[in-house]
Design a protein around this motif. Structure first.
Motif, mmCIF file in Angstrom:
data_model
loop_
_atom_site.group_PDB
_atom_site.id
_atom_site.type_symbol
_atom_site.label_atom_id
_atom_site.label_comp_id
_atom_site.label_asym_id
_atom_site.label_seq_id
_atom_site.Cartn_x
_atom_site.Cartn_y
_atom_site.Cartn_z
ATOM 1 N N MET B 91 52.646 31.311 87.489
ATOM 2 C CA MET B 91 51.656 30.821 86.538
ATOM 3 C C MET B 91 51.679 29.293 86.524
ATOM 4 N N ALA B 92 50.527 28.687 86.573
ATOM 5 C CA ALA B 92 50.461 27.227 86.440
ATOM 6 C C ALA B 92 49.356 26.860 85.469
ATOM 7 N N THR B 93 49.701 26.020 84.505
ATOM 8 C CA THR B 93 48.716 25.517 83.552
ATOM 9 C C THR B 93 48.524 24.035 83.840
ATOM 10 N N PHE B 94 47.316 23.663 84.185
ATOM 11 C CA PHE B 94 47.065 22.269 84.553
ATOM 12 C C PHE B 94 46.534 21.486 83.361
ATOM 13 N N LYS B 95 47.254 20.438 83.008
ATOM 14 C CA LYS B 95 46.804 19.553 81.935
ATOM 15 C C LYS B 95 46.300 18.253 82.566
ATOM 16 N N SER B 96 45.993 17.269 81.724
ATOM 17 C CA SER B 96 45.626 15.962 82.269
ATOM 18 C C SER B 96 46.723 15.518 83.210
ATOM 19 N N PRO B 97 46.365 15.021 84.384
ATOM 20 C CA PRO B 97 47.400 14.661 85.359
ATOM 21 C C PRO B 97 48.337 13.568 84.841
ATOM 22 N N SER B 98 49.612 13.705 85.191
ATOM 23 C CA SER B 98 50.611 12.695 84.831
ATOM 24 C C SER B 98 50.466 11.489 85.761
ATOM 25 N N LYS B 99 51.179 10.412 85.440
ATOM 26 C CA LYS B 99 51.153 9.231 86.312
ATOM 27 C C LYS B 99 51.599 9.580 87.728
ATOM 28 N N HIS B 104 49.240 10.736 93.608
ATOM 29 C CA HIS B 104 48.992 11.531 94.809
ATOM 30 C C HIS B 104 47.522 11.950 94.838
ATOM 31 N N ASP B 105 47.092 12.551 95.942
ATOM 32 C CA ASP B 105 45.745 13.114 95.931
ATOM 33 C C ASP B 105 45.711 14.285 94.955
ATOM 34 N N TYR B 106 44.515 14.634 94.492
ATOM 35 C CA TYR B 106 44.396 15.600 93.379
ATOM 36 C C TYR B 106 44.779 17.024 93.763
ATOM 37 N N LEU B 107 44.854 17.322 95.061
ATOM 38 C CA LEU B 107 45.254 18.687 95.450
ATOM 39 C C LEU B 107 46.770 18.852 95.571
ATOM 40 N N TRP B 108 47.466 17.724 95.539
ATOM 41 C CA TRP B 108 48.925 17.736 95.723
ATOM 42 C C TRP B 108 49.641 18.605 94.696
ATOM 43 N N ARG B 109 49.309 18.409 93.430
ATOM 44 C CA ARG B 109 50.023 19.170 92.399
ATOM 45 C C ARG B 109 49.650 20.654 92.421
ATOM 46 N N CYS B 110 48.453 20.940 92.922
ATOM 47 C CA CYS B 110 48.022 22.334 93.012
ATOM 48 C C CYS B 110 48.749 23.056 94.143
#
Lengths: 270, 270
Positions: B91-99, B104-110
């Motif tokens: 499970m992953a809940t995405f909030k406003s991106p951290s610093k 990183h590029d926006y797909l990195w954390r996904c």
């Protein structure tokens, strides 16, 4: 009602697993049906207590599950968190460390998946594997193991002092019960994927592992992160006891929804 | 039985959200009680289908949940995965991106939290937020948004070609229903923690977001990662539909326990 305290490993003195009957069922009452009903109620209560924990967003819980192969770590997760849904849980299953993980200290991969505020973390196996396995296989000396216990106590104190309630359960099964469960994994086609021939090698080291567990429980049951020995030959009892423990913990914590929102008084959405 | 296909966003042509009634309940049949019974059955079947997926350990599923505030992303997770337990879910809940994430590029954390083999990944919000929010707020140009859609299609194709079935649900509510739900979050003390004054700012951008969603759905509904529009004013219907979709997906995949274990034939545990 039996006391959870009776199964909490004392802070001092040697631990003898023989003092704990793996077949005991102190937290199971009445018929199987009655027990299932009790578990259902605990499940429901747990789900309810998790919501204010998330809402409060200040503290967290870490449930560490350890035990020999087939002791029921997976089953406990399924049984205890049956109706909570995955939200608010941070589940981590630790396998043999990868090359990347081995290139760091053994607590690195654990710290990375520690529960965030508002969450219950569930560790299916844990940093304790990194003492048990190398110690029994003599990849590390007892001196190094001792050093690791101290490091682990420090690590868990760090978590506790920063808002995480740490609960550790050793799922305690008998050697006979393990034989039955391993045989089942061999004989039942749908269970075969859970079996590995390595499991038999580890089973041959049963006594060494029990000894290692006793040393570990003695060294790392602390006020800030106590160990509980969970009689686990009976699966329903195991689930009842772990769920009771978790519910007690959350009831003690009394998580509260934040209430002070002066800016919202009388606000109407358009 | 209505066809899921009717709610799958076509691969070509413009998308009009007005064509989908948010109050529709095509996947809910009979009384509320009957619907709850159906959901229970779907929950149970899902839990059963997850086991061979884990046992097979070759493929995975990614369920992306998107929608306006209060559209029911959290509620869907709770409703659909009510009885599966957390095991086998990522499970992953995405909030406003951290610093760190913004560096990183926006797909990195996904990518970092994509489901592993045997798992169902659940994304509560997703990489799509990184087009919607900056586009509506004009932090990126439509040209950049277009570029991101292409990048996202490539990313999802990578996942799909490597064994992940990607399902994307846009939980579709009406502006009126959002008003009711936001007001509830303000008025009910236990729900206040889910409310932020920013939600009202975003609500004022309702039309811009609907437009952005239409563009997004048109650009990123692909054969390898289709979008479904889920009528979500009715919560029970929403859960029934998403669960039906997931069950269909797993029934199609037909995950199989591995059966070929010649080394285990006749093996007795000692």
């Amino acid at each position: 009602m039996p006391k959870l305290d009776n199964y909490r490993v004392p802070l001092k003195g040697p631990v003898h697993l023989a003092d704990y009957d793996p077949a005991a069922t102190p937290f199971a009452h009445g018929t199987v049906k009655a027990q299932e009903k009790d578990l259902k109620m605990l499940n429901k209560q747990l789900a309810q207590l998790m919501r204010p924990l998330q809402g409060e967003n200040k503290r967290s819980v870490l449930l560490v599950l350890q035990g020999m192969d087939t002791s029921g770590k997976d089953g406990t997760v399924r049984g205890v968190f049956k109706t909570t849904g995955p939200q608010g849980l941070r589940m981590a299953t630790f396998k043999s460390p990868s090359k990347e993980e081995l290139s760091h200290d053994y607590l690195w991969r654990c710290h990375a998946v520690a529960p965030a505020k508002g969450e219950i973390g569930i560790w299916n196996r844990s940093h304790y594997e990194d003492v048990l396995v190398p110690l029994v296989n003599r990849w590390i000396t007892p001196q190094i193991a001792k050093q690791r216990y101290a490091q682990i106590n420090d690590f868990e104190r760090l978590l506790a002092e920063n808002g995480t309630t740490v609960l550790k359960c050793m799922l305690h099964i008998s050697k006979d019960e393990q034989r039955v469960r391993l045989q089942e994994r061999i004989d039942v086609p749908e269970k075969r994927w859970k079996f590995s021939l390595d499991d038999l090698t580890v089973r041959k080291q049963w006594e060494a592992y029990q000894q290692a567990y006793e040393d570990l429980l003695e060294a790392t049951s602390t006020t800030h992160a106590p160990w509980y020995v969970v009689p686990a030959d009976n699966k329903l009892h195991r689930n009842l006891m772990v769920n009771t423990l978790l519910n007690h913990c959350l009831l003690d914590m009394q998580p509260q929804y934040p209430v002070d929102y002066p800016e919202l008084v009388g606000l109407q959405v358009e």
